[in-house]
Design a protein around this motif. Structure first.
Motif, PDB file in Angstrom:
ATOM      1  N   SER A  67     -26.391  15.154 -19.114  1.00 32.57           N
ATOM      2  CA  SER A  67     -27.480  15.067 -20.001  1.00 32.57           C
ATOM      3  C   SER A  67     -28.166  13.517 -19.907  1.00 32.57           C
ATOM      4  CB  SER A  67     -27.653  15.664 -21.271  1.00 32.57           C
ATOM      5  OG  SER A  67     -26.175  14.824 -22.092  1.00 32.57           O
ATOM      6  N   THR A  68     -27.442  12.786 -19.652  1.00 31.42           N
ATOM      7  CA  THR A  68     -27.968  11.385 -19.595  1.00 31.42           C
ATOM      8  C   THR A  68     -28.988  11.255 -18.381  1.00 31.42           C
ATOM      9  OG1 THR A  68     -25.950  10.518 -20.939  1.00 31.42           O
ATOM     10  CG2 THR A  68     -27.386   9.030 -19.550  1.00 31.42           C
ATOM     11  N   LEU A  69     -28.355  11.853 -17.331  1.00 30.16           N
ATOM     12  CA  LEU A  69     -29.128  11.618 -15.957  1.00 30.16           C
ATOM     13  C   LEU A  69     -30.593  12.480 -16.338  1.00 30.16           C
ATOM     14  CD1 LEU A  69     -29.716  11.125 -12.976  1.00 30.16           C
ATOM     15  CD2 LEU A  69     -28.155  12.930 -12.486  1.00 30.16           C
ATOM     16  N   ASP A  70     -30.367  13.883 -16.886  1.00 28.62           N
ATOM     17  CA  ASP A  70     -31.635  14.600 -17.062  1.00 28.62           C
ATOM     18  C   ASP A  70     -32.725  13.985 -17.977  1.00 28.62           C
ATOM     19  OD1 ASP A  70     -30.543  16.784 -15.752  1.00 28.62           O
ATOM     20  OD2 ASP A  70     -29.525  17.734 -17.587  1.00 28.62           O
ATOM     21  N   TYR A  71     -32.020  13.205 -19.188  1.00 30.78           N
ATOM     22  CA  TYR A  71     -32.824  12.376 -20.035  1.00 30.78           C
ATOM     23  C   TYR A  71     -33.629  11.374 -19.213  1.00 30.78           C
ATOM     24  CZ  TYR A  71     -34.312   8.851 -23.236  1.00 30.78           C
ATOM     25  OH  TYR A  71     -35.011   7.631 -24.109  1.00 30.78           O
ATOM     26  N   TRP A  72     -33.066  10.559 -18.242  1.00 31.58           N
ATOM     27  CA  TRP A  72     -33.871   9.496 -17.409  1.00 31.58           C
ATOM     28  C   TRP A  72     -34.867  10.204 -16.442  1.00 31.58           C
ATOM     29  CZ3 TRP A  72     -34.728   5.099 -19.118  1.00 31.58           C
ATOM     30  CH2 TRP A  72     -33.984   4.455 -19.943  1.00 31.58           C
ATOM     31  N   PRO A  96     -38.405  12.745 -23.991  1.00 34.92           N
ATOM     32  CA  PRO A  96     -37.862  14.260 -24.263  1.00 34.92           C
ATOM     33  C   PRO A  96     -37.134  13.995 -25.531  1.00 34.92           C
ATOM     34  CG  PRO A  96     -36.214  13.013 -22.807  1.00 34.92           C
ATOM     35  CD  PRO A  96     -37.507  12.118 -22.775  1.00 34.92           C
ATOM     36  N   THR A  97     -37.467  15.563 -26.406  1.00 36.57           N
ATOM     37  CA  THR A  97     -36.769  15.513 -27.565  1.00 36.57           C
ATOM     38  C   THR A  97     -35.233  16.372 -27.116  1.00 36.57           C
ATOM     39  OG1 THR A  97     -37.517  17.860 -27.702  1.00 36.57           O
ATOM     40  CG2 THR A  97     -38.821  15.894 -28.848  1.00 36.57           C
ATOM     41  N   VAL A  98     -34.303  16.712 -28.242  1.00 38.85           N
ATOM     42  CA  VAL A  98     -33.144  17.097 -27.891  1.00 38.85           C
ATOM     43  C   VAL A  98     -33.147  18.560 -27.352  1.00 38.85           C
ATOM     44  CG1 VAL A  98     -31.144  18.113 -29.066  1.00 38.85           C
ATOM     45  CG2 VAL A  98     -31.889  15.883 -29.520  1.00 38.85           C
ATOM     46  N   ASP A  99     -34.324  19.367 -28.062  1.00 35.99           N
ATOM     47  CA  ASP A  99     -34.601  20.689 -27.842  1.00 35.99           C
ATOM     48  C   ASP A  99     -35.015  20.853 -26.185  1.00 35.99           C
ATOM     49  OD1 ASP A  99     -34.905  23.481 -28.373  1.00 35.99           O
ATOM     50  OD2 ASP A  99     -37.128  22.985 -28.222  1.00 35.99           O
ATOM     51  N   GLN A 129     -34.446  18.589 -23.826  1.00 37.70           N
ATOM     52  CA  GLN A 129     -33.380  18.114 -22.876  1.00 37.70           C
ATOM     53  C   GLN A 129     -32.633  19.526 -22.635  1.00 37.70           C
ATOM     54  OE1 GLN A 129     -31.965  14.521 -24.874  1.00 37.70           O
ATOM     55  NE2 GLN A 129     -31.300  14.373 -22.825  1.00 37.70           N
ATOM     56  N   LEU A 130     -32.635  20.509 -23.560  1.00 38.85           N
ATOM     57  CA  LEU A 130     -31.562  21.681 -23.252  1.00 38.85           C
ATOM     58  C   LEU A 130     -32.414  22.407 -22.351  1.00 38.85           C
ATOM     59  CD1 LEU A 130     -30.603  22.360 -27.010  1.00 38.85           C
ATOM     60  CD2 LEU A 130     -29.306  21.426 -25.297  1.00 38.85           C
ATOM     61  N   LYS A 131     -33.723  22.533 -22.123  1.00 33.76           N
ATOM     62  CA  LYS A 131     -34.432  23.400 -21.404  1.00 33.76           C
ATOM     63  C   LYS A 131     -34.697  22.645 -20.134  1.00 33.76           C
ATOM     64  CE  LYS A 131     -36.665  25.518 -25.288  1.00 33.76           C
ATOM     65  NZ  LYS A 131     -37.907  25.511 -25.919  1.00 33.76           N
ATOM     66  N   PHE A 132     -34.605  21.409 -19.849  1.00 36.91           N
ATOM     67  CA  PHE A 132     -35.077  20.703 -18.826  1.00 36.91           C
ATOM     68  C   PHE A 132     -33.883  20.052 -17.959  1.00 36.91           C
ATOM     69  CE2 PHE A 132     -36.485  16.826 -16.571  1.00 36.91           C
ATOM     70  CZ  PHE A 132     -37.191  17.247 -15.443  1.00 36.91           C
ATOM     71  N   CYS A 133     -33.147  20.469 -17.125  1.00 38.12           N
ATOM     72  CA  CYS A 133     -31.684  20.227 -16.480  1.00 38.12           C
ATOM     73  C   CYS A 133     -31.996  20.111 -14.719  1.00 38.12           C
ATOM     74  CB  CYS A 133     -30.683  21.180 -16.978  1.00 38.12           C
ATOM     75  SG  CYS A 133     -30.544  21.655 -18.626  1.00 38.12           S
ATOM     76  N   PRO A 134     -32.433  18.938 -14.730  1.00 37.75           N
ATOM     77  CA  PRO A 134     -32.635  18.685 -13.174  1.00 37.75           C
ATOM     78  C   PRO A 134     -31.400  18.510 -12.388  1.00 37.75           C
ATOM     79  CG  PRO A 134     -33.843  16.866 -14.276  1.00 37.75           C
ATOM     80  CD  PRO A 134     -33.195  18.068 -15.328  1.00 37.75           C
ATOM     81  N   SER A 135     -30.542  17.789 -13.124  1.00 34.75           N
ATOM     82  CA  SER A 135     -29.201  17.618 -12.463  1.00 34.75           C
ATOM     83  C   SER A 135     -28.356  18.622 -12.208  1.00 34.75           C
ATOM     84  CB  SER A 135     -28.354  16.656 -13.182  1.00 34.75           C
ATOM     85  OG  SER A 135     -27.859  17.162 -14.411  1.00 34.75           O
ATOM     86  N   ALA A 141     -29.620  13.434  -5.717  1.00 31.98           N
ATOM     87  CA  ALA A 141     -31.056  13.516  -5.509  1.00 31.98           C
ATOM     88  C   ALA A 141     -31.759  12.902  -7.032  1.00 31.98           C
ATOM     89  CB  ALA A 141     -31.572  14.842  -5.317  1.00 31.98           C
ATOM     90  N   MET A 142     -31.334  13.356  -8.001  1.00 27.34           N
ATOM     91  CA  MET A 142     -31.814  12.889  -9.248  1.00 27.34           C
ATOM     92  C   MET A 142     -31.487  11.367  -9.701  1.00 27.34           C
ATOM     93  SD  MET A 142     -33.943  15.309 -10.163  1.00 27.34           S
ATOM     94  CE  MET A 142     -34.223  15.446  -8.476  1.00 27.34           C
ATOM     95  N   ARG A 143     -30.229  10.947  -9.280  1.00 28.18           N
ATOM     96  CA  ARG A 143     -29.927   9.511  -9.405  1.00 28.18           C
ATOM     97  C   ARG A 143     -30.785   8.652  -8.549  1.00 28.18           C
ATOM     98  NH1 ARG A 143     -23.349   9.764  -8.833  1.00 28.18           N
ATOM     99  NH2 ARG A 143     -22.714  10.279 -11.056  1.00 28.18           N
ATOM    100  N   ALA A 144     -31.241   9.268  -7.212  1.00 28.60           N
ATOM    101  CA  ALA A 144     -32.222   8.464  -6.475  1.00 28.60           C
ATOM    102  C   ALA A 144     -33.693   8.366  -6.841  1.00 28.60           C
ATOM    103  CB  ALA A 144     -31.979   9.143  -4.873  1.00 28.60           C
ATOM    104  N   TYR A 145     -34.036   9.536  -7.733  1.00 34.54           N
ATOM    105  CA  TYR A 145     -35.300   9.626  -8.180  1.00 34.54           C
ATOM    106  C   TYR A 145     -35.313   8.506  -9.295  1.00 34.54           C
ATOM    107  CZ  TYR A 145     -39.190  11.293 -10.602  1.00 34.54           C
ATOM    108  OH  TYR A 145     -40.511  11.369 -11.431  1.00 34.54           O
ATOM    109  N   VAL A 146     -34.320   8.477 -10.212  1.00 35.48           N
ATOM    110  CA  VAL A 146     -34.524   7.804 -11.310  1.00 35.48           C
ATOM    111  C   VAL A 146     -34.458   6.362 -10.913  1.00 35.48           C
ATOM    112  CG1 VAL A 146     -33.149   6.868 -13.493  1.00 35.48           C
ATOM    113  CG2 VAL A 146     -33.592   9.278 -13.031  1.00 35.48           C
ATOM    114  N   MET A 147     -33.458   5.779 -10.027  1.00 32.42           N
ATOM    115  CA  MET A 147     -33.352   4.733  -9.434  1.00 32.42           C
ATOM    116  C   MET A 147     -34.590   4.137  -8.683  1.00 32.42           C
ATOM    117  SD  MET A 147     -30.614   2.716  -6.699  1.00 32.42           S
ATOM    118  CE  MET A 147     -29.098   3.016  -8.012  1.00 32.42           C
ATOM    119  N   SER A 148     -35.545   4.966  -8.106  1.00 28.17           N
ATOM    120  CA  SER A 148     -36.522   4.507  -7.587  1.00 28.17           C
ATOM    121  C   SER A 148     -37.816   4.242  -8.578  1.00 28.17           C
ATOM    122  CB  SER A 148     -37.251   5.866  -6.807  1.00 28.17           C
ATOM    123  OG  SER A 148     -37.706   6.964  -7.380  1.00 28.17           O
TER     124      SER A 148
END
Length: 99
Positions: A9-14, A23-26, A28-34, A83-90
């Motif tokens: 969830s921390t990666l999804d948040y970023w 993002p709100t908590v709600d 975050q539960l619906k958006f899980c790109p990791s 992939a999502m780590r690379a995106y957040v890092m970019s």
């Protein structure tokens, strides 16, 4: 926190923050790109993120980031995490603060 260690969830948040959403908590539960190709696929395609299997882990690099002088390939236990780590890092660099 090191960007290349973000997970769950921390990666999804970023990723959401990188997408311009606070993002709100709600949400975050619906958006899980990791963990969801439905959520991550459009980002991977739009950002031209390279994903590859290397011996015992996945590696990824965002095109914009990989072409910079600071370019770096990141690892992950799954293709989406890498992939999502690379995106957040970019977007935010090697470390992020908060959440």
């Amino acid at each position: 926190m090191k960007t290349d260690e973000l997970a769950g969830s921390t990666l999804d948040y970023w990723v959401a923050r990188a997408e311009g959403v606070e993002p709100t908590v709600d949400q975050q539960l619906k958006f899980c790109p990791s963990s969801s190709w439905t959520d991550a696929g459009p980002i991977i395609e739009r950002e031209r993120i390279m994903i590859c299997w290397e011996t015992d882990h996945w590696i990824a690099g965002a095109a914009e980031f990989a072409n910079s002088r600071k370019g770096r390939i990141v690892k992950g236990p799954t293709a989406l995490v890498a992939a999502m780590r690379a995106y957040v890092m970019s977007r935010f660099g090697e470390t992020v603060e908060g959440q």
